[in-house]
Design a protein around this motif. Structure first.
Motif, PDB file in Angstrom:
ATOM      1  N   ASN A   1       5.881  -1.070   7.860  1.00 36.43           N
ATOM      2  CA  ASN A   1       5.076   0.146   8.041  1.00 36.43           C
ATOM      3  C   ASN A   1       6.034   1.326   8.031  1.00 36.43           C
ATOM      4  O   ASN A   1       6.562   1.731   9.067  1.00 36.43           O
ATOM      5  CB  ASN A   1       4.294   0.085   9.343  1.00 36.43           C
ATOM      6  N   ASP A   2       6.286   1.840   6.836  1.00 30.02           N
ATOM      7  CA  ASP A   2       7.304   2.861   6.634  1.00 30.02           C
ATOM      8  C   ASP A   2       6.638   4.226   6.453  1.00 30.02           C
ATOM      9  O   ASP A   2       6.061   4.514   5.412  1.00 30.02           O
ATOM     10  CB  ASP A   2       8.142   2.503   5.403  1.00 30.02           C
ATOM     11  N   ASN A   3       6.689   5.057   7.479  1.00 32.87           N
ATOM     12  CA  ASN A   3       6.165   6.420   7.390  1.00 32.87           C
ATOM     13  C   ASN A   3       7.243   7.318   6.795  1.00 32.87           C
ATOM     14  O   ASN A   3       8.162   7.761   7.485  1.00 32.87           O
ATOM     15  CB  ASN A   3       5.746   6.909   8.775  1.00 32.87           C
ATOM     16  N   ILE A   4       7.115   7.586   5.507  1.00 31.78           N
ATOM     17  CA  ILE A   4       8.205   8.189   4.738  1.00 31.78           C
ATOM     18  C   ILE A   4       8.183   9.715   4.796  1.00 31.78           C
ATOM     19  O   ILE A   4       9.198  10.361   5.058  1.00 31.78           O
ATOM     20  CB  ILE A   4       8.131   7.702   3.278  1.00 31.78           C
ATOM     21  N   ASN A   5       7.021  10.323   4.460  1.00 31.19           N
ATOM     22  CA  ASN A   5       6.884  11.782   4.447  1.00 31.19           C
ATOM     23  C   ASN A   5       7.971  12.437   3.588  1.00 31.19           C
ATOM     24  O   ASN A   5       8.761  13.263   4.048  1.00 31.19           O
ATOM     25  CB  ASN A   5       6.919  12.344   5.870  1.00 31.19           C
ATOM     26  N   ASP A   6       7.996  12.042   2.318  1.00 34.94           N
ATOM     27  CA  ASP A   6       9.049  12.441   1.382  1.00 34.94           C
ATOM     28  C   ASP A   6       8.456  13.292   0.262  1.00 34.94           C
ATOM     29  O   ASP A   6       7.541  12.847  -0.449  1.00 34.94           O
ATOM     30  CB  ASP A   6       9.689  11.176   0.810  1.00 34.94           C
ATOM     31  N   THR A   7       8.953  14.523   0.087  1.00 35.29           N
ATOM     32  CA  THR A   7       8.481  15.411  -0.967  1.00 35.29           C
ATOM     33  C   THR A   7       9.588  15.626  -1.994  1.00 35.29           C
ATOM     34  O   THR A   7      10.732  15.910  -1.630  1.00 35.29           O
ATOM     35  CB  THR A   7       8.056  16.774  -0.390  1.00 35.29           C
ATOM     36  N   PHE A   8       9.242  15.502  -3.293  1.00 34.20           N
ATOM     37  CA  PHE A   8      10.251  15.692  -4.343  1.00 34.20           C
ATOM     38  C   PHE A   8       9.577  16.088  -5.641  1.00 34.20           C
ATOM     39  O   PHE A   8       8.351  16.006  -5.786  1.00 34.20           O
ATOM     40  CB  PHE A   8      11.109  14.447  -4.529  1.00 34.20           C
ATOM     41  N   ASN A   9      10.394  16.497  -6.599  1.00 32.71           N
ATOM     42  CA  ASN A   9       9.891  17.018  -7.864  1.00 32.71           C
ATOM     43  C   ASN A   9      10.847  16.641  -8.984  1.00 32.71           C
ATOM     44  O   ASN A   9      12.064  16.767  -8.852  1.00 32.71           O
ATOM     45  CB  ASN A   9       9.757  18.548  -7.779  1.00 32.71           C
ATOM     46  N   ASN A  10      10.280  16.114 -10.082  1.00 34.86           N
ATOM     47  CA  ASN A  10      11.038  15.800 -11.294  1.00 34.86           C
ATOM     48  C   ASN A  10      12.208  14.859 -11.006  1.00 34.86           C
ATOM     49  O   ASN A  10      13.316  15.051 -11.502  1.00 34.86           O
ATOM     50  CB  ASN A  10      11.536  17.071 -11.973  1.00 34.86           C
ATOM     51  N   LYS A  11      11.962  13.832 -10.200  1.00 34.96           N
ATOM     52  CA  LYS A  11      12.995  12.840  -9.909  1.00 34.96           C
ATOM     53  C   LYS A  11      12.324  11.540  -9.480  1.00 34.96           C
ATOM     54  O   LYS A  11      11.105  11.481  -9.313  1.00 34.96           O
ATOM     55  CB  LYS A  11      13.952  13.323  -8.833  1.00 34.96           C
ATOM     56  N   THR A  12      13.136  10.508  -9.277  1.00 33.60           N
ATOM     57  CA  THR A  12      12.645   9.191  -8.868  1.00 33.60           C
ATOM     58  C   THR A  12      13.211   8.837  -7.506  1.00 33.60           C
ATOM     59  O   THR A  12      14.409   9.037  -7.256  1.00 33.60           O
ATOM     60  CB  THR A  12      13.043   8.112  -9.893  1.00 33.60           C
ATOM     61  N   LYS A  13      12.355   8.302  -6.649  1.00 37.75           N
ATOM     62  CA  LYS A  13      12.796   7.807  -5.354  1.00 37.75           C
ATOM     63  C   LYS A  13      12.528   6.304  -5.282  1.00 37.75           C
ATOM     64  O   LYS A  13      11.461   5.839  -5.702  1.00 37.75           O
ATOM     65  CB  LYS A  13      12.052   8.521  -4.225  1.00 37.75           C
TER      66      LYS A  13
ATOM     67  N   GLU B   1       0.855  -1.185   0.000  1.00 35.49           N
ATOM     68  CA  GLU B   1       0.000   0.000   0.000  1.00 35.49           C
ATOM     69  C   GLU B   1       0.891   1.234   0.000  1.00 35.49           C
ATOM     70  O   GLU B   1       1.671   1.442   0.924  1.00 35.49           O
ATOM     71  CB  GLU B   1      -0.910   0.030   1.229  1.00 35.49           C
ATOM     72  N   VAL B   2       0.776   2.034  -1.063  1.00 32.52           N
ATOM     73  CA  VAL B   2       1.614   3.222  -1.221  1.00 32.52           C
ATOM     74  C   VAL B   2       0.708   4.449  -1.224  1.00 32.52           C
ATOM     75  O   VAL B   2      -0.139   4.591  -2.107  1.00 32.52           O
ATOM     76  CB  VAL B   2       2.431   3.160  -2.525  1.00 32.52           C
ATOM     77  N   THR B   3       0.876   5.319  -0.255  1.00 35.03           N
ATOM     78  CA  THR B   3       0.029   6.506  -0.124  1.00 35.03           C
ATOM     79  C   THR B   3       0.777   7.723  -0.645  1.00 35.03           C
ATOM     80  O   THR B   3       1.878   8.050  -0.168  1.00 35.03           O
ATOM     81  CB  THR B   3      -0.380   6.721   1.335  1.00 35.03           C
ATOM     82  N   ILE B   4       0.191   8.386  -1.650  1.00 37.78           N
ATOM     83  CA  ILE B   4       0.864   9.465  -2.372  1.00 37.78           C
ATOM     84  C   ILE B   4      -0.083  10.646  -2.565  1.00 37.78           C
ATOM     85  O   ILE B   4      -1.248  10.468  -2.929  1.00 37.78           O
ATOM     86  CB  ILE B   4       1.350   8.980  -3.760  1.00 37.78           C
ATOM     87  N   ASP B   5       0.434  11.856  -2.368  1.00 36.39           N
ATOM     88  CA  ASP B   5      -0.277  13.094  -2.700  1.00 36.39           C
ATOM     89  C   ASP B   5       0.225  13.610  -4.049  1.00 36.39           C
ATOM     90  O   ASP B   5       1.435  13.639  -4.300  1.00 36.39           O
ATOM     91  CB  ASP B   5       0.000  14.182  -1.662  1.00 36.39           C
TER      92      ASP B   5
ATOM     93  N   ASN C   1       4.640  19.010  -6.910  1.00 38.85           N
ATOM     94  CA  ASN C   1       5.430  18.074  -6.125  1.00 38.85           C
ATOM     95  C   ASN C   1       4.678  16.765  -5.900  1.00 38.85           C
ATOM     96  O   ASN C   1       3.451  16.740  -5.821  1.00 38.85           O
ATOM     97  CB  ASN C   1       5.771  18.679  -4.763  1.00 38.85           C
ATOM     98  N   THR C   2       5.454  15.691  -5.769  1.00 41.14           N
ATOM     99  CA  THR C   2       4.924  14.412  -5.311  1.00 41.14           C
ATOM    100  C   THR C   2       5.293  14.238  -3.840  1.00 41.14           C
ATOM    101  O   THR C   2       6.452  14.458  -3.459  1.00 41.14           O
ATOM    102  CB  THR C   2       5.503  13.249  -6.130  1.00 41.14           C
ATOM    103  N   PHE C   3       4.317  13.870  -3.043  1.00 39.76           N
ATOM    104  CA  PHE C   3       4.544  13.638  -1.626  1.00 39.76           C
ATOM    105  C   PHE C   3       4.209  12.188  -1.314  1.00 39.76           C
ATOM    106  O   PHE C   3       3.051  11.772  -1.410  1.00 39.76           O
ATOM    107  CB  PHE C   3       3.675  14.573  -0.780  1.00 39.76           C
ATOM    108  N   VAL C   4       5.239  11.387  -0.989  1.00 40.31           N
ATOM    109  CA  VAL C   4       5.030   9.989  -0.622  1.00 40.31           C
ATOM    110  C   VAL C   4       4.840   9.945   0.889  1.00 40.31           C
ATOM    111  O   VAL C   4       5.779  10.191   1.652  1.00 40.31           O
ATOM    112  CB  VAL C   4       6.217   9.104  -1.053  1.00 40.31           C
ATOM    113  N   LYS C   5       3.633   9.667   1.299  1.00 34.79           N
ATOM    114  CA  LYS C   5       3.302   9.654   2.718  1.00 34.79           C
ATOM    115  C   LYS C   5       3.809   8.397   3.411  1.00 34.79           C
ATOM    116  O   LYS C   5       4.478   8.464   4.437  1.00 34.79           O
ATOM    117  CB  LYS C   5       1.780   9.758   2.892  1.00 34.79           C
ATOM    118  N   SER C   6       3.496   7.214   2.839  1.00 35.97           N
ATOM    119  CA  SER C   6       3.870   5.969   3.519  1.00 35.97           C
ATOM    120  C   SER C   6       3.825   4.795   2.559  1.00 35.97           C
ATOM    121  O   SER C   6       3.200   4.867   1.498  1.00 35.97           O
ATOM    122  CB  SER C   6       2.931   5.699   4.699  1.00 35.97           C
TER     123      SER C   6
END
Length: 549
Positions: free
Chosen positions: A457-469, A356-360, A439-444
């Motif tokens: 259960n990885d709470n990432i809270n990662d914001t980035f733009n024009n790149k790959t994580k 389960e990947v939660t993304i804004d 921006n893409t925000f990967v929540k968890s």
């Protein structure tokens, strides 16, 4: 050369979740064609593929042609009732998802899906996901790929209204619980075949023509078929003097002649070699004037030239050039594009491990998600990759109605990605922001096994733009002590040897050997594995998988 697509045991299955209300619209969906001024939707778009010729020399002989004179799968309880696509260009989704996928899943489970929306599958789910956010039609290739990756939600969960509004064709279905349920049944194989060579302009001369054998054999074996055809330019006539009087005054299509672009998709549900129509008008019935396929349409039950939602298509109408000279009007061609037809197989999947990947995001076409699996020693994934959300959906957020950032959860089925038993391996999720404006925000990210245990259960809270994580997790299978991909007596022996002090365990060995989840290795773990191997239990108290150190 165009590509021929075949999906066998496709690995990725992806879902969405979002807080929102769904509109139930059974009455609108079933009565949308009652007005005489109603605009019927069409919308089939050619896929980037071409059918392969269906020829098996061992089977295609005159002596092997021993089939019933008629088959009608629409009478089966597995086949859903006729409904209407309304004004939306979603015919491909209706043919592939509502009719064909519903029928196959119902047959797999012996369901009565005839009039039960809870056992029928939603064409709106499929169409809205593959139409790029616009009501311009869709292709079978995209529909089948979606059904192989995600399955489909039920008709009752995402009911079409048929009304031509942006929300009707643009909104993605985003309820996580129902999307997880959709993962259970998916297309495992898709075949796109041609009944004749493209160079053969009149391949059908009678009900016994060899070009009909494959389609009729599949129907006789209980397979419904989808076809690309046309919505306009069809020549409808009324049957008369039939062997079965109930067929008299039903409509039959005798040919297609080009009038304007009008791609339309329908579903073949049967055939009848005994139907006749005097194509050349000489008062006699020749062999080429015998036989018709029965097709299910998606324009409701009361449209003009429809037989309670079905149509008959004469076998001769499949020819580019008719056996009857008077039928060869300007613009005539085969009524089934490219002589093609498609059938599917479906399977029930165990969902051993899902992510389960939660993304804004504010633009769903700026998001790409890749699912990977690799050897545990590899930090960079290199095997078993599949791609999802590759910039699809248009310049809209997940609900399709604005550019405001929204949060959604995408659910992937990892357990069918690998082609062997899951051992100690790394499972990766890569998330790419394809644009520069939002921006893409990967929540968890959560990894969950089929017992419901949250392995990661990885709470990432990662914001980035024009790149790959890239996010990677080492996972081991509970009970697989010797790491050979299966749980058997050899694991019991190794565990007993460890307790006896004869062998050492690594920290990862300890994690997978703790089958009861009490944090230590004891004789109780041995007993639990023995019960599992003997078939007394099908899972462990500690679940199926564990995150390794």
């Amino acid at each position: 050369m165009k590509r021929h697509i075949k999906f066998i045991s496709i690995a990725l299955a992806t879902m969405f979740t979002f807080s929102g209300n769904l509109v139930s619209a059974y009455a609108l969906a079933t009565s949308a064609d009652s007005s005489s001024n109603f605009k019927y939707g069409m919308g089939n778009i050619d896929s980037d593929m071409e059918p392969t010729l269906d020829r098996d020399p061992d089977k295609l002989s005159s002596s092997s042609y021993d089939l019933p004179k008629s088959v009608d799968l629409s009478l089966s309880d597995y086949f859903p009732c006729i409904r209407s696509q309304g004004q939306i260009g979603s015919c491909t989704a209706w043919a592939s998802t509502y009719y064909q996928f519903t029928y196959e899943v119902a047959k797999l489970n012996s369901w009565n899906a005839k009039n039960d929306p809870d056992k029928q599958f939603s064409p709106k789910w499929t169409y809205n996901f593959i139409n790029e956010g616009e009501d311009n039609g869709s292709s079978f290739q995209d529909a089948y790929e979606l059904l192989s990756k995600q399955g489909a939600v039920r008709y009752s969960e995402f009911t079409p209204t048929g009304i031509d509004t942006e929300s009707e064709y643009r909104t993605w279905y985003l309820n996580k619980d129902n999307m997880k349920k959709a993962l259970q049944y998916r297309v495992s194989e898709y075949r796109y075949k041609a009944f004749s060579s493209q160079e053969d302009e009149t391949p059908i001369t009678s009900p016994n023509s060899i070009s009909l054998l494959s389609m009729k054999s599949l129907l006789n074996a209980g397979k419904v078929l989808t076809v690309q055809t046309y919505g306009r330019g069809l020549d409808y006539q009324k049957l008369k003097n039939q062997y079965n009087s109930t067929l008299n005054n039903q409509f039959v299509c005798t040919k297609y002649s080009y009038v304007e672009p009008s791609g339309h998709a329908m579903t073949i549900v049967g055939y009848d070699d005994n139907i006749t129509y005097d194509l050349n008008g000489d008062g006699y019935i020749q062999d080429y004037e015998k036989g018709a396929f029965k097709l299910a349409n998606s324009w409701g039950t009361s449209y003009e030239n429809g037989n309670d939602g079905y149509i008959w298509v004469m076998y001769d109408a499949l020819n580019k050039i008719s056996n009857a000279q008077n039928q060869n009007v300007k613009g005539r061609t085969t009524i089934f594009k490219y002589y093609g037809y498609a059938y599917i197989n479906v399977e029930e999947y165990p969902l051993n491990l899902i992510a389960e990947v939660t993304i804004d995001q504010a633009r769903r076409n700026e998001l790409r998600v890749d699912l990977w699996q690799s050897e545990i020693s590899k930090d960079i994934p290199e095997i078993y990759k599949t791609t999802f959300l590759n910039g699809i959906g248009g310049e809209y957020n997940y609900s399709g109605l604005s550019a405001n950032p929204e949060r959604a959860t995408f659910v992937f089925d990892y357990s069918t990605l690998c082609y062997s038993q899951i051992q100690r391996q790394k499972f990766h999720v890569s998330v790419r922001d394809l644009g520069t404006q939002y921006n893409t925000f990967v929540k968890s990210i959560k990894l969950i096994d089929k017992t419901g245990k949250i392995v990661v259960n990885d709470n990432i809270n990662d914001t980035f733009n024009n790149k790959t994580k890239l996010y990677s997790y080492a996972i081991g299978m509970i009970g697989d002590v010797n790491n050979d991909g299966c749980i058997d007596s050899r694991d019991i022996t190794d565990l007993q040897s460890y307790l006896s002090g004869n062998i050492d365990f690594t920290s990862d060995d300890m994690l997978v050997a703790d089958v009861n989840g009490d944090g230590k290795i004891s004789v109780n773990d041995v007993l639990d594995i023995q019960y599992y191997v003997a078939g007394f239990t099908d899972s462990f108290a500690n679940g199926h998988f564990v995150k390794l150190g």
